[in-house]
Design a protein around this motif. Sequence first.
Motif, PDB file in Angstrom:
ATOM      1  N   GLN A 232       0.810  -1.206   0.000  1.00 19.88           N
ATOM      2  CA  GLN A 232       0.000   0.000   0.000  1.00 19.88           C
ATOM      3  C   GLN A 232       0.852   1.267   0.000  1.00 19.88           C
ATOM      4  N   LYS A 233       0.233   2.345  -0.439  1.00 22.36           N
ATOM      5  CA  LYS A 233       0.895   3.640  -0.360  1.00 22.36           C
ATOM      6  C   LYS A 233       1.106   4.021   1.101  1.00 22.36           C
ATOM      7  N   PRO A 234       2.312   4.397   1.512  1.00 19.21           N
ATOM      8  CA  PRO A 234       2.543   4.728   2.916  1.00 19.21           C
ATOM      9  C   PRO A 234       1.733   5.945   3.354  1.00 19.21           C
ATOM     10  N   VAL A 235       1.273   5.890   4.576  1.00 25.12           N
ATOM     11  CA  VAL A 235       0.650   7.047   5.219  1.00 25.12           C
ATOM     12  C   VAL A 235       1.533   7.392   6.417  1.00 25.12           C
ATOM     13  N   TYR A 236       2.203   8.516   6.343  1.00 20.76           N
ATOM     14  CA  TYR A 236       3.238   8.863   7.306  1.00 20.76           C
ATOM     15  C   TYR A 236       2.649   9.485   8.564  1.00 20.76           C
ATOM     16  N   LEU A 237       3.256   9.147   9.684  1.00 17.33           N
ATOM     17  CA  LEU A 237       2.931   9.812  10.945  1.00 17.33           C
ATOM     18  C   LEU A 237       3.837  11.028  11.073  1.00 17.33           C
ATOM     19  N   LEU A 238       3.255  12.222  10.959  1.00 18.11           N
ATOM     20  CA  LEU A 238       4.048  13.444  11.068  1.00 18.11           C
ATOM     21  C   LEU A 238       4.345  13.803  12.518  1.00 18.11           C
ATOM     22  N   GLY A 239       3.428  13.482  13.403  1.00 19.93           N
ATOM     23  CA  GLY A 239       3.651  13.797  14.811  1.00 19.93           C
ATOM     24  C   GLY A 239       2.489  13.299  15.647  1.00 19.93           C
ATOM     25  N   ALA A 240       2.771  13.033  16.920  1.00 19.61           N
ATOM     26  CA  ALA A 240       1.741  12.622  17.871  1.00 19.61           C
ATOM     27  C   ALA A 240       2.104  13.196  19.227  1.00 19.61           C
ATOM     28  N   ALA A 241       1.090  13.559  19.975  1.00 20.26           N
ATOM     29  CA  ALA A 241       1.305  14.124  21.301  1.00 20.26           C
ATOM     30  C   ALA A 241       0.252  13.586  22.254  1.00 20.26           C
ATOM     31  N   THR A 242       0.647  13.414  23.490  1.00 16.05           N
ATOM     32  CA  THR A 242      -0.273  12.892  24.500  1.00 16.05           C
ATOM     33  C   THR A 242       0.061  13.511  25.847  1.00 16.05           C
ATOM     34  N   GLY A 243      -0.924  13.574  26.752  1.00 17.12           N
ATOM     35  CA  GLY A 243      -0.656  14.077  28.088  1.00 17.12           C
ATOM     36  C   GLY A 243      -1.780  14.901  28.666  1.00 17.12           C
ATOM     37  N   ALA A 244      -1.459  15.597  29.727  1.00 14.08           N
ATOM     38  CA  ALA A 244      -2.410  16.462  30.431  1.00 14.08           C
ATOM     39  C   ALA A 244      -1.602  17.512  31.186  1.00 14.08           C
ATOM     40  N   GLU A 245      -2.240  18.601  31.538  1.00  9.96           N
ATOM     41  CA  GLU A 245      -1.550  19.651  32.270  1.00  9.96           C
ATOM     42  C   GLU A 245      -2.208  19.887  33.617  1.00  9.96           C
ATOM     43  N   LYS A 246      -1.587  20.715  34.431  1.00  9.34           N
ATOM     44  CA  LYS A 246      -2.100  21.043  35.756  1.00  9.34           C
ATOM     45  C   LYS A 246      -3.533  21.569  35.653  1.00  9.34           C
ATOM     46  N   GLY A 247      -4.331  21.155  36.596  1.00  8.31           N
ATOM     47  CA  GLY A 247      -5.720  21.582  36.597  1.00  8.31           C
ATOM     48  C   GLY A 247      -6.625  20.662  35.819  1.00  8.31           C
ATOM     49  N   TRP A 248      -6.079  19.511  35.415  1.00  6.37           N
ATOM     50  CA  TRP A 248      -6.849  18.545  34.636  1.00  6.37           C
ATOM     51  C   TRP A 248      -6.477  17.158  35.126  1.00  6.37           C
ATOM     52  N   GLY A 249      -7.464  16.322  35.391  1.00 10.53           N
ATOM     53  CA  GLY A 249      -7.114  14.983  35.828  1.00 10.53           C
ATOM     54  C   GLY A 249      -8.318  14.119  36.108  1.00 10.53           C
ATOM     55  N   ASP A 250      -8.094  12.832  36.115  1.00 13.72           N
ATOM     56  CA  ASP A 250      -9.157  11.878  36.377  1.00 13.72           C
ATOM     57  C   ASP A 250      -9.749  12.100  37.765  1.00 13.72           C
ATOM     58  N   LEU A 251     -11.063  12.070  37.851  1.00 12.05           N
ATOM     59  CA  LEU A 251     -11.821  12.206  39.085  1.00 12.05           C
ATOM     60  C   LEU A 251     -11.814  13.617  39.650  1.00 12.05           C
ATOM     61  N   LEU A 252     -11.130  14.550  39.002  1.00  9.99           N
ATOM     62  CA  LEU A 252     -11.088  15.913  39.533  1.00  9.99           C
ATOM     63  C   LEU A 252     -12.473  16.541  39.448  1.00  9.99           C
ATOM     64  N   GLU A 253     -13.017  16.530  38.245  1.00 13.90           N
ATOM     65  CA  GLU A 253     -14.365  17.054  37.977  1.00 13.90           C
ATOM     66  C   GLU A 253     -14.554  18.460  38.537  1.00 13.90           C
ATOM     67  N   ASN A 254     -13.461  19.182  38.594  1.00 17.53           N
ATOM     68  CA  ASN A 254     -13.487  20.586  39.015  1.00 17.53           C
ATOM     69  C   ASN A 254     -12.340  21.291  38.309  1.00 17.53           C
ATOM     70  N   ASP A 255     -12.220  20.997  37.016  1.00 15.40           N
ATOM     71  CA  ASP A 255     -11.067  21.456  36.249  1.00 15.40           C
ATOM     72  C   ASP A 255     -11.040  22.972  36.129  1.00 15.40           C
ATOM     73  N   ASP A 256      -9.855  23.487  35.836  1.00 21.79           N
ATOM     74  CA  ASP A 256      -9.707  24.930  35.688  1.00 21.79           C
ATOM     75  C   ASP A 256     -10.642  25.464  34.603  1.00 21.79           C
ATOM     76  N   ASP A 257     -10.830  24.692  33.538  1.00 24.73           N
ATOM     77  CA  ASP A 257     -11.786  25.060  32.485  1.00 24.73           C
ATOM     78  C   ASP A 257     -12.729  23.894  32.299  1.00 24.73           C
ATOM     79  N   TYR A 258     -13.900  23.987  32.853  1.00 25.22           N
ATOM     80  CA  TYR A 258     -14.831  22.865  32.863  1.00 25.22           C
ATOM     81  C   TYR A 258     -15.465  22.622  31.495  1.00 25.22           C
ATOM     82  N   THR A 259     -15.317  23.567  30.578  1.00 22.90           N
ATOM     83  CA  THR A 259     -15.843  23.360  29.229  1.00 22.90           C
ATOM     84  C   THR A 259     -14.783  22.781  28.295  1.00 22.90           C
ATOM     85  N   SER A 260     -13.558  22.650  28.760  1.00 24.08           N
ATOM     86  CA  SER A 260     -12.492  22.095  27.935  1.00 24.08           C
ATOM     87  C   SER A 260     -12.547  20.572  27.968  1.00 24.08           C
ATOM     88  N   THR A 261     -12.030  19.947  26.931  1.00 24.33           N
ATOM     89  CA  THR A 261     -11.846  18.504  26.936  1.00 24.33           C
ATOM     90  C   THR A 261     -10.362  18.142  27.058  1.00 24.33           C
TER      91      THR A 261
END
Length: 387
Positions: A232-261
């Motif tokens: 098959q014709k190659p489909v290149y991965l140009l970049g990938a990023a993963t993670g989270a920053e302060k004010g965001w986390g599992d079970l927090l449910e009180n994030d700095d921006d509650y409308t953000s994903t």
Amino acid sequence: MANGLMGKVAAAGVGVLQYKRAGAPYGERGVLTRAIVAACEDAGLDPADVDGFVSYGDDHNQPDRLMPELGTKEIRLSTSVWGGGGGGLLGAFELAAMAIATGQCKAAVVFRALVQGNSGRLSSAVMAHHVNNHFVAAGITAPAQICALRAMRMALQHNLPQEAVEQLVLADYYHGSRNPEAVSYGQQFDIETYRKSRWIAEPLRLFDCSRENDGAGAILLVSAEHARDLKQKPVYLLGAATGAEKGWGDLLENDDDYTSTGFEPVARRLWEMTGLGPRDIDVTQLYENFTYQGISSLVGHGLISWESAAEDLKFDNLIAPSGKLPVNTSGGNLAQGFIHGINIAVEAVRQLRGQSANPVPDARTCLVCGGPGSPINSSAIFANELP
């Protein structure tokens, strides 16, 4: 930001099997091994030569248990992304690509399998992973209820009109109705069907929610040089990023921006490492566990703003082949089916090969966004040409 992955790794094969919930003719491992074999056949690679396996979302299938069926010669990479949601989808590609680029393995499969007769309802698994007593004490016992809280905040805080949400649903079902692999293939869907559907957790109706299916998907990654020698014709991965920053986390449910994903820091790094920006993206495969979260993902990546959402989220703008912001060209999690998101990554590869049921003319880049609102989020950019 230096990007050690740019152009070094490519998707060479894809395989996906999808069935109605409780309709898989095989057990979960049987469906998965068939998906992996299909990906290898697509690429023209012997499944026995796959030496890397990466998954996400609490997949139950240990790679060493797949060895007899695949004839695996040697496992050199066996890992998974932490976090129970689909947010780790593109993090799995990041891990596999890093291993290939550094010589830790030669051919890695990113996979996800979900046959609910074996692993149980996904919604139950998500609740077991994410929810503690402070949710249950408030009567919150389903993922839709958690996401509905944020969805309501998005609608009220950003004056997001219901019509904009409806347009995303209509676009998904338009694409799904034209995709032979989609559960909505050949079906008519209109705005009244959406509006008359039952409430799940206000403001989410039935068709705001992703479907649950049995199935499995696999994408084979190899070095760019190796990919050029395969079918098959190659489909290149140009970049990938993963993670989270302060004010965001599992079970927090009180994030700095509650409308953000939670995509803002991930998207920022993705644009920096690739040298691209929102205007360089030709098509987007959007993980929408729920519609409002999908829209927030578009905002988090800078493809739209809350202020422009009503104007940007128009049916004609979201569909292939003519829309300026084509999304979910297979139907997405809403209308193609839901195997914890692996299907949207498969569609990214097919779209860039020119094999999509809903092709975007001259598409060169595809953004894929993992599960929005998960404790760990991830995104990636694929391309059929190197910059």
